[in-house]
Enzyme design. Structure first.
Site, PDB file in Angstrom:
ATOM      1  CE1 TYR A  54      47.951  43.604  30.027  1.00  0.00           C
ATOM      2  CE2 TYR A  54      49.624  44.663  28.695  1.00  0.00           C
ATOM      3  CZ  TYR A  54      48.314  44.526  29.080  1.00  0.00           C
ATOM      4  OH  TYR A  54      47.364  45.321  28.512  1.00  0.00           O
TER       5      TYR A  54
ATOM      6  CE  LYS B 248      36.404  42.982  39.549  1.00  0.00           C
ATOM      7  NZ  LYS B 248      35.255  43.583  40.148  1.00  0.00           N
TER       8      LYS B 248
ATOM      9  CG  ASP C 132      34.226  46.814  39.718  1.00  0.00           C
ATOM     10  OD1 ASP C 132      35.223  46.743  40.449  1.00  0.00           O
ATOM     11  OD2 ASP C 132      33.167  46.231  39.979  1.00  0.00           O
TER      12      ASP C 132
ATOM     13  CG  ASP D 130      46.643  48.449  28.556  1.00  0.00           C
ATOM     14  OD1 ASP D 130      46.849  49.574  28.065  1.00  0.00           O
ATOM     15  OD2 ASP D 130      46.722  47.406  27.884  1.00  0.00           O
TER      16      ASP D 130
END
Ligand code: NAD
Length: 384
Positions: free
Chosen positions: A136, A206, A246, A270
């Site tokens: 971002y 992640k 995930d 987000d």
């Protein structure tokens, strides 16, 4: 904080004026009911978005930023993203310009709301989403631009990178994630958990794939927690754990009761906040705040956008903005007024009174307009 507080207020674009008007009426009623004349809010309108452009020729006037800095607090309706020009998003510009490094989003179920899951009451999490870094940061170059070509040549010739599958047509983005940025976010999350008596902080990342950015977040997060909150961890007051993003999306659906405070990077945050919001009733009732925990500056905002498809039709659900107002009342310690609002909303939902987005899912749902819903809440506050 007693007496009168001055709160800078951005009305917002699209449905902004409707949800802002509702939020002000409900908060004023709750403060009046809780404290009589001894406390009150003075709303100070400041401009941003379309209204600012019309009146000042700029989407985000310096005076607005200055007012937020001066008063240390503010609340805003949704803002449209200007098409073209230098601003990627007004919200991102505000968050980065004021270094509001935590996007805090509490997600819990409210009595009476119908949700797509069987036990929405098991969802009670507060997301701490990093607001200033990650993909971002807006460092990216369009495919086939001279900058993308130059970057690729540097990567290939200067850094020995030979893994770009289609170099001639690739766009490139850069993902900065720092130790300092991670530490201040995780510190805020741990402090919040301890202050609010919440049992755990989960670092969602992640890092199995992005080893140095997301993996760095995990490593620095654990190190910070151990260094600064070691006693609380040792005594069992606070548990620090981590989960790969995930897997977290699965677990949050299957066993949400295992999670309390979530600390995560910008993009993961987000996705996670929208998914969790859907589990408890949707973006119509999802509040948020952007906070710098060092300066104390906090700007509260609904998480939804300007909803241009329903703007001006008296159907928008104002609860996301109203609940952002509740977070603001709690932030200044006006908890009695905050509780009155929550109680009134739950009374309305339990009676099937809600805007159409929620009422259509309720067995006894009675859809009412935004204005009528607001009146119902104000009357309930006056009555309870
Ligand atoms: P959106 O959130 O405005 O709308 C998505 C869908 O949800 C629409 O169908 C809308 O009608 C519905 N919806 C949203 N809020 C609702 C509410 N309170 N009650 C009932 N229904 C509601 O997202 P979008 O359409 O992707 O974005 C529209 C504009 O808003 C874009 O310019 C975007 O950049 C901007 N935006 C601003 C913010 C913000 O200011 N925080 C956040 C997201 C998007």
């Amino acid at each position: 904080m007693n007496g009168k507080v001055i709160i800078p207020l951005v009305e917002g674009d699209g449905v902004g004026p409707e949800v802002t008007s509702a939020m002000c009426k409900v908060l004023d009623a709750a403060v009046r009911r809780a404290y009589g004349d001894s406390r009150g809010i003075e709303w100070k309108e400041v401009l941003a978005g379309g209204k600012a452009y019309e009146q000042c020729g700029t989407y985000l006037p310096d005076a607005t930023i200055d007012a937020f800095r001066q008063y240390g607090i503010g609340i805003k309706g949704p803002l449209m993203t200007p098409v073209g020009g230098g601003i990627r998003s007004l919200n991102v510009a505000l968050r980065q310009g004021l270094d509001l490094y935590v996007c805090q989003r509490p997600v819990r179920w409210f009595r009476g709301v119908v949700s797509p899951v069987k036990h929405p009451e098991n969802v009670d999490m507060v997301i701490f989403r990093e607001n200033t870094e990650d993909i971002y940061a807006g460092i990216e170059w369009e495919a086939e631009s001279p900058e993308a070509r130059k970057l690729y040549e540097f990567l290939r010739d200067g850094m020995g990178v030979n893994k770009v599958r289609f170099p001639d047509t690739s766009a490139f983005g850069i993902k900065p994630v720092s130790r300092e940025g991670t530490e201040r976010l995780v510190r805020a999350a741990c402090r919040y958990a301890l202050e609010q008596g919440r049992p755990s902080v989960t670092l969602v990342h992640k890092g199995n794939i992005m080893k140095y950015t997301e993996g760095g977040f995990k490593k620095w997060g654990y190190e910070l927690a151990e260094r600064e909150f070691g006693d609380a961890i040792a005594s069992g007051k606070l548990v620090i754990k981590d989960c790969i993003a995930d897997a977290f999306l699965q677990n949050a659906l299957l066993k949400p009761q295992e999670y309390s405070v979530i600390a995560t990077l910008n993009l993961n945050g987000d996705y996670i906040s929208d998914m969790l919001a859907a589990q408890v009733g949707g973006i119509g009732i999802a509040p948020g705040a952007n906070i710098n925990y060092d300066s104390g500056l906090a700007i509260f905002e609904a998480t939804h956008g300007t909803a241009p498809d329903i703007a001006g039709r008296n159907v928008v659900n104002p609860c996301s903005n109203i609940l952002s107002g509740v977070m603001m009342l709690e932030h200044i310690g006006w908890n009695e007024a905050a509780s009155l609002v929550v109680e009134s909303l739950e009374d309305a939902f339990s009676a099937g009174v809600a805007t159409a987005d929620l009422a259509r899912l309720m067995p006894e749902g009675k859809p009412v307009g935004t204005v009528e819903f607001t009146e119902y809440i104000v009357n309930t506050i006056d009555r309870i």
